[in-house]
Design a protein around this motif. Structure first.
Motif, PDB file in Angstrom:
ATOM      1  N   ASP A 169       1.062  -1.012  -0.204  1.00 13.60           N
ATOM      2  CA  ASP A 169       0.068  -0.036   0.135  1.00 13.60           C
ATOM      3  C   ASP A 169       0.560   1.354   0.180  1.00 13.60           C
ATOM      4  O   ASP A 169       2.551   0.831   0.320  1.00 13.60           O
ATOM      5  N   PRO A 170       0.536   2.086  -1.022  1.00 14.72           N
ATOM      6  CA  PRO A 170       1.084   3.353  -0.573  1.00 14.72           C
ATOM      7  C   PRO A 170       1.139   4.471   0.663  1.00 14.72           C
ATOM      8  O   PRO A 170       0.279   4.675   1.483  1.00 14.72           O
ATOM      9  N   LEU A 171       2.163   4.645   1.079  1.00 13.63           N
ATOM     10  CA  LEU A 171       2.387   4.956   2.808  1.00 13.63           C
ATOM     11  C   LEU A 171       2.710   6.825   2.028  1.00 13.63           C
ATOM     12  O   LEU A 171       3.488   6.733   1.347  1.00 13.63           O
ATOM     13  N   LEU A 231      14.846   4.708  -0.614  1.00  9.73           N
ATOM     14  CA  LEU A 231      14.029   4.176  -0.627  1.00  9.73           C
ATOM     15  C   LEU A 231      13.057   4.863  -2.101  1.00  9.73           C
ATOM     16  O   LEU A 231      12.554   5.284  -3.164  1.00  9.73           O
ATOM     17  N   GLU A 232      13.031   7.115  -1.566  1.00  6.49           N
ATOM     18  CA  GLU A 232      11.498   7.864  -2.031  1.00  6.49           C
ATOM     19  C   GLU A 232      13.339   9.021  -2.137  1.00  6.49           C
ATOM     20  O   GLU A 232      13.710  10.024  -1.540  1.00  6.49           O
ATOM     21  N   PRO A 273      13.485  22.833  -6.370  1.00 11.14           N
ATOM     22  CA  PRO A 273      13.590  24.270  -6.400  1.00 11.14           C
ATOM     23  C   PRO A 273      13.575  25.401  -5.941  1.00 11.14           C
ATOM     24  O   PRO A 273      11.543  24.976  -5.235  1.00 11.14           O
ATOM     25  N   VAL A 274      14.273  25.668  -4.695  1.00  9.65           N
ATOM     26  CA  VAL A 274      13.792  26.862  -3.487  1.00  9.65           C
ATOM     27  C   VAL A 274      14.294  28.443  -4.469  1.00  9.65           C
ATOM     28  O   VAL A 274      14.809  28.499  -4.895  1.00  9.65           O
ATOM     29  N   ALA A 275      12.664  29.259  -5.337  1.00 10.08           N
ATOM     30  CA  ALA A 275      12.584  30.138  -5.615  1.00 10.08           C
ATOM     31  C   ALA A 275      13.272  31.322  -5.060  1.00 10.08           C
ATOM     32  O   ALA A 275      13.560  32.351  -5.697  1.00 10.08           O
ATOM     33  N   THR A 276      12.748  31.280  -3.855  1.00 10.54           N
ATOM     34  CA  THR A 276      12.622  32.746  -2.697  1.00 10.54           C
ATOM     35  C   THR A 276      13.463  32.601  -1.538  1.00 10.54           C
ATOM     36  O   THR A 276      13.973  31.483  -1.469  1.00 10.54           O
ATOM     37  N   ASP A 277      14.008  33.281  -1.117  1.00 12.96           N
ATOM     38  CA  ASP A 277      14.679  33.260  -0.416  1.00 12.96           C
ATOM     39  C   ASP A 277      14.389  32.831   1.594  1.00 12.96           C
ATOM     40  O   ASP A 277      14.966  32.308   1.925  1.00 12.96           O
ATOM     41  N   GLU A 278      13.010  33.529   1.538  1.00 16.14           N
ATOM     42  CA  GLU A 278      12.269  33.012   2.738  1.00 16.14           C
ATOM     43  C   GLU A 278      11.013  31.939   1.659  1.00 16.14           C
ATOM     44  O   GLU A 278      10.232  31.964   1.994  1.00 16.14           O
ATOM     45  N   LEU A 279      11.314  30.604   2.017  1.00 14.12           N
ATOM     46  CA  LEU A 279      10.478  28.981   1.420  1.00 14.12           C
ATOM     47  C   LEU A 279       9.974  28.452   2.581  1.00 14.12           C
ATOM     48  O   LEU A 279      10.360  27.991   3.718  1.00 14.12           O
ATOM     49  N   THR A 280       8.598  28.310   3.134  1.00 15.13           N
ATOM     50  CA  THR A 280       7.444  27.047   3.315  1.00 15.13           C
ATOM     51  C   THR A 280       6.544  26.274   2.736  1.00 15.13           C
ATOM     52  O   THR A 280       5.969  26.933   2.116  1.00 15.13           O
ATOM     53  N   ARG A 281       7.205  24.616   2.312  1.00 16.22           N
ATOM     54  CA  ARG A 281       5.885  24.620   1.437  1.00 16.22           C
ATOM     55  C   ARG A 281       6.029  23.093   2.159  1.00 16.22           C
ATOM     56  O   ARG A 281       6.534  22.258   2.861  1.00 16.22           O
ATOM     57  N   GLN A 282       4.311  22.457   1.895  1.00 14.04           N
ATOM     58  CA  GLN A 282       4.482  20.818   2.359  1.00 14.04           C
ATOM     59  C   GLN A 282       5.147  20.224   1.008  1.00 14.04           C
ATOM     60  O   GLN A 282       4.555  20.408  -0.025  1.00 14.04           O
ATOM     61  N   ILE A 283       5.151  19.003   1.234  1.00 15.97           N
ATOM     62  CA  ILE A 283       5.842  17.735   0.893  1.00 15.97           C
ATOM     63  C   ILE A 283       5.313  16.940   0.790  1.00 15.97           C
ATOM     64  O   ILE A 283       5.048  16.656   2.638  1.00 15.97           O
ATOM     65  N   ASP A 284       5.410  15.381   0.688  1.00 13.28           N
ATOM     66  CA  ASP A 284       4.364  14.224   0.029  1.00 13.28           C
ATOM     67  C   ASP A 284       5.492  13.869  -0.806  1.00 13.28           C
ATOM     68  O   ASP A 284       5.724  14.044  -1.776  1.00 13.28           O
ATOM     69  N   LEU A 285       6.234  12.667  -0.247  1.00 16.48           N
ATOM     70  CA  LEU A 285       6.888  11.416   0.030  1.00 16.48           C
ATOM     71  C   LEU A 285       5.835  10.606  -0.107  1.00 16.48           C
ATOM     72  O   LEU A 285       5.831  10.653   1.051  1.00 16.48           O
ATOM     73  N   GLN A 286       5.831   9.978  -1.288  1.00 14.92           N
ATOM     74  CA  GLN A 286       5.243   8.513  -1.418  1.00 14.92           C
ATOM     75  C   GLN A 286       5.983   6.638  -1.515  1.00 14.92           C
ATOM     76  O   GLN A 286       6.599   7.018  -2.129  1.00 14.92           O
ATOM     77  N   TYR A 287       5.814   6.118  -1.083  1.00 14.59           N
ATOM     78  CA  TYR A 287       6.829   4.417  -0.590  1.00 14.59           C
ATOM     79  C   TYR A 287       5.678   3.231  -1.053  1.00 14.59           C
ATOM     80  O   TYR A 287       4.898   3.735   0.256  1.00 14.59           O
TER      81      TYR A 287
END
Length: 795
Positions: free
Chosen positions: A271-273, A302-303, A308-322
């Motif tokens: 199943d995808p985690l 595993l993954e 890419p970071v476009a700005t000097d200050e960045l907060t981004r939601q990331i999703d890795l699936q395995y």
């Protein structure tokens, strides 16, 4: 008298006295022999009389002749009046105004910024000429003061006062002549930047002294105490403007951090985690962050993802699936890398424990007739194989038992998964993980059967999903032992009209968007698109009275009940220790994503069985280290959301400082989630802390959920290295001064004010009313008038 008259008197009468020596000033004094109006009357009356007398004189050939004579006679009268005032100079010995030079010697000033292009070439050439090997901020400041002779140029205009302003305001030792040697061997190594406090201390030491201005050389980073803007208010009040030279680069120090890692703590093999977390990036503009997933004690990646970071200050939601390939209890590590430039690596990874199981889910499917939804579900549960089998042979993902009430007696003998009767004992029913009850006729179920279903949910904590039908469910279940399981009041349920011609569009609620059963896409946008693709929903009853604990996961987009609320399609509620879902239509078998939805729903309802009751909840802080004053975010997540409190304020965490007091913190349920509670604390003093869940008590958990974190007194001097030019510019403006970068700092020497000299001694007065210049002027006027009169024949 105004300044112009003073300068004229100095030039004409006492220029030598006014320029005797540095630190000597003079003022003009006089004693009036009578009231000022008398002087004006004499000048006006005498001038008029003289003009009248010359007007009566006989005519001359030149028109200018008599006016000139009259003007000379009036000047003689004015000169006599001037001398009668007894004009004198009052000399004063003065003190030259101070000029304060404040140099930041905190450790951040030793930083060598990454410069590019023409700016790098210009700065490095100036520092090389001054004899400094690198372009650190400290060397830039010393280049201006020593290498470019600022001290020598300023010494001729001011009394110089030198100070360091790292952790305190400290005066430079020795005479100005020795400062160059002293600065050549000094280092920027102070452990804290208290710029505002240090500048305030300097003003206290300068109390009573004439201060023309303060020249401040710094990167503007304050780690403790008052800001420079606060000190600028004091500077303006003291009349000492700030002339600030900003040293360094505004580019922030490169730092990557992982916060709030969230993943399902139970899964099946294959199943995808989904590992969801927040990636924070500072000073990474134009760079790429590499995020990787691996298991603890296993270097295999595993993954991975490149962000890419476009700005000097960045907060981004990331999703890795395995997709896990083997069963077991694993610790997964999420890491982020930025290269060798990053200084602080303490927040570059996060860990999570996941239980991976390979057991087939035991499902009991009950319906009255072989309608399409029953057929599709039976086929899915019979034929669905595990994505990966531990034995290497194809294995079923579900262990199905099907009960079809209207079937022949021989049907159970012909179908391997068919059962003739509903389980008659608690032991038999409790062996299942999930019950799927379709449009079953309650007349074929004894009251004992229905009571067992209620116990299955309340006592065992099992999962049940009801699928509405047009014959029996839920219409015939009022007053039965399972009536309390439905998330709505049965009395308000209304049968739908005849099937519609147009499909009913579906939308997910905010809770549904984040609910595991509904995540049928690779990401949120894909999930929403797939739910929006339903084009065959023609039958949907209305439920006008939902129970207080009911949660709507999906509803009709264009159909509303009498209260104006969208008609629900999929609902859930928690009863006792179990989970109950209700699907209000049996038309989903037509949908393209029918099978993924049902597979995830069954796994969601079976989570308690997968976990085996051995997991309770986790308590985590968003980071391991915080600066004092930063909010500490605490999060409690229940692995089995049945055990989450029904109250939105039902979780209490105890926070204890090492060797100190304990503090109770109430956590609130996050919107759109049943199993997660959060709170933020921002007033904790420095020290080591341990936190644990105080309420609710997890008696069946193998160990107490706890976490640890640390509050540091201040950020390390090298933790924040971006020069704060905005703060420096604001402070200079507030104090009535100016801001300069290193490139244009030489303009500062021209912009500095002269300052105010203070009189410290009064000398003997110097009379100037009887000056030889006045006597010469008087005689010259008389002789000149006589000669002109003789020439004009007026004698």
């Amino acid at each position: 008298m105004n300044d112009a008259f003073d300068r004229w008197v100095y030039w004409f009468f006492a220029g030598d006295a006014a320029l005797e020596a540095e630190g000597l000033q003079s003022s003009i004094q006089w004693i009036a022999p009578w009231a000022p109006w008398v002087t004006i009357a004499i000048l006006v009356g005498g001038g008029a009389l003289i003009a009248w007398i010359y007007y009566r004189e006989r005519s001359t050939k030149q028109a200018w002749f008599k006016p000139t004579l009259a003007a000379m006679r009036i000047a003689l009268v004015a000169l006599v009046l001037f001398m009668l005032y007894g004009l004198s100079l009052r000399p004063y010995r003065t003190d030259t105004p101070d000029l304060v030079i404040a140099l930041d010697d905190s450790q951040s000033m030793s930083h060598v910024d990454t410069l590019t292009g023409e700016q790098q070439s210009q700065i490095e050439s100036r520092l090389t000429a001054a004899g400094y090997p690198d372009a650190s901020r400290w060397n830039q400041g010393r280049t201006l003061l020593i290498g470019e002779d600022w001290l020598e140029q300023l010494q001729s205009r001011y009394r110089l006062k030198g100070y360091y302003i790292g952790d305190s305001g400290r005066a430079w030792s020795g005479d100005v002549e020795h400062w160059s040697e002293m600065l050549s061997t000094a280092e920027a190594n102070r452990p804290a930047s208290r710029l505002g406090d240090s500048l305030t201390e300097i003003f206290q030491q300068q109390r009573g002294r004439p201060t023309a201005a303060v020249v401040l050389l710094t990167d503007g980073i304050t780690t403790e105490g008052k800001s420079l803007s606060d000190a600028a208010i004091v500077a303006r009040r003291r009349g000492a403007p700030l002339f600030v030279v900003g040293l360094g680069s505004r580019q922030r120090q490169l730092n990557l951090r992982i916060e709030d890692l969230d993943v399902e703590r139970a899964a099946f093999v294959g199943d995808p985690l989904s590992f969801k977390f927040r990636l924070g990036a500072t000073g990474m503009a134009g760079k790429t962050a590499k995020v990787t997933l691996r298991r603890k004690d296993d270097p295999q990646i595993l993954e991975e993802k490149s962000i890419p970071v476009a700005t000097d200050e960045l907060t981004r939601q990331i999703d890795l699936q395995y997709r896990p390939t083997e069963k077991g209890d694993y610790t997964f590590i999420i890491s982020v890398e930025a290269g060798d430039e990053e200084v602080d690596l303490s927040d570059n990874q996060a860990t999570a424990q996941v239980a991976v199981r390979d057991d087939a889910i035991k499902v009991l499917l009950v319906d009255s007739q072989p309608r399409f939804e029953y057929r599709y579900l039976k086929t899915l549960f019979e034929r669905q194989l595990k994505p990966i089998s531990s034995s290497g042979r194809p294995e079923n993902a579900f262990d199905l038992t099907a009960i079809l009430q209207d079937s022949d007696m021989e049907y159970s003998d012909q179908d391997a998964v068919a059962a003739r009767i509903f389980p008659a004992s608690q032991e038999e029913l409790f062996q299942y993980d999930v019950l799927v009850i379709g449009d079953a006729n309650p007349a074929f179920l004894s009251r004992m059967n229905l009571e067992l279903v209620n116990k299955f949910v309340v006592e065992k904590g099992g999962g049940v999903i009801f699928v509405a039908g047009d014959l029996y469910l839920p219409w015939q279940y009022g007053g039965t032992p399972v009536a309390s399981l439905f998330p709505f009041q049965l009395e308000g349920a209304q049968r739908p009209a005849a099937p519609l011609e147009n499909s009913i569009p579906v939308k997910l609620s905010n809770l549904g968007v984040t609910s595991p059963p509904l995540q049928i896409g690779a990401n949120t946008s894909e999930t929403l698109r797939r739910w929006d693709s339903i084009k065959q929903l023609y039958w949907l009853p209305e439920f006008t009275s939902l129970k207080p604990g009911a949660q709507v996961l999906a509803s009709a987009r264009d159909r509303f009940d009498p209260k104006g609320e969208p008609v629900p399609l999929l609902m859930q509620q928690f009863v006792g220790g179990g989970k109950v879902m209700f699907l209000a239509s049996d038309d989903l078998w037509r949908w393209e994503y029918h099978d993924p939805f049902w597979m995830q729903t069954i796994r969601y309802l079976a989570r308690a069985s997968v976990l085996g009751g051995g997991w309770g909840a986790e308590l985590a802080a968003s980071r391991n280290e915080y600066e004092r004053g930063e909010p500490v975010r605490l999060r409690v997540r229940f692995f089995d959301d049945r055990k989450a409190p029904t109250s939105d304020q039902g979780v209490t965490v105890m926070v204890e400082q090492s060797g100190g007091r304990q503090r109770r913190v109430s956590l609130a349920r996050t919107s759109g989630s049943r199993d997660t509670f959060e709170a933020a604390i921002s007033d904790l003093p420095e020290g080591e802390y341990r936190a644990w869940i105080a309420e609710p008590v997890m008696s069946d958990a193998p160990e107490q959920a706890a976490t640890s974190f640390r509050i540091e007194a201040t950020a390390g001097e090298m933790a924040r290295l971006a020069a704060d030019f905005d703060e420096l510019r604001a402070a200079a403006t507030a104090a009535g001064g100016k801001f300069y970068a290193f490139d244009d700092a030489t303009q500062l020497l021209k912009d500095l004010p002269e300052g105010r000299q203070v009189r410290i001694e009064t000398l003997s007065p110097i009379p100037v009313w009887n000056s030889w210049k006045l006597a010469t002027l008087f005689v010259g006027l008389i002789v000149g008038e006589w000669l002109l009169r003789k020439r004009g024949g007026l004698l």
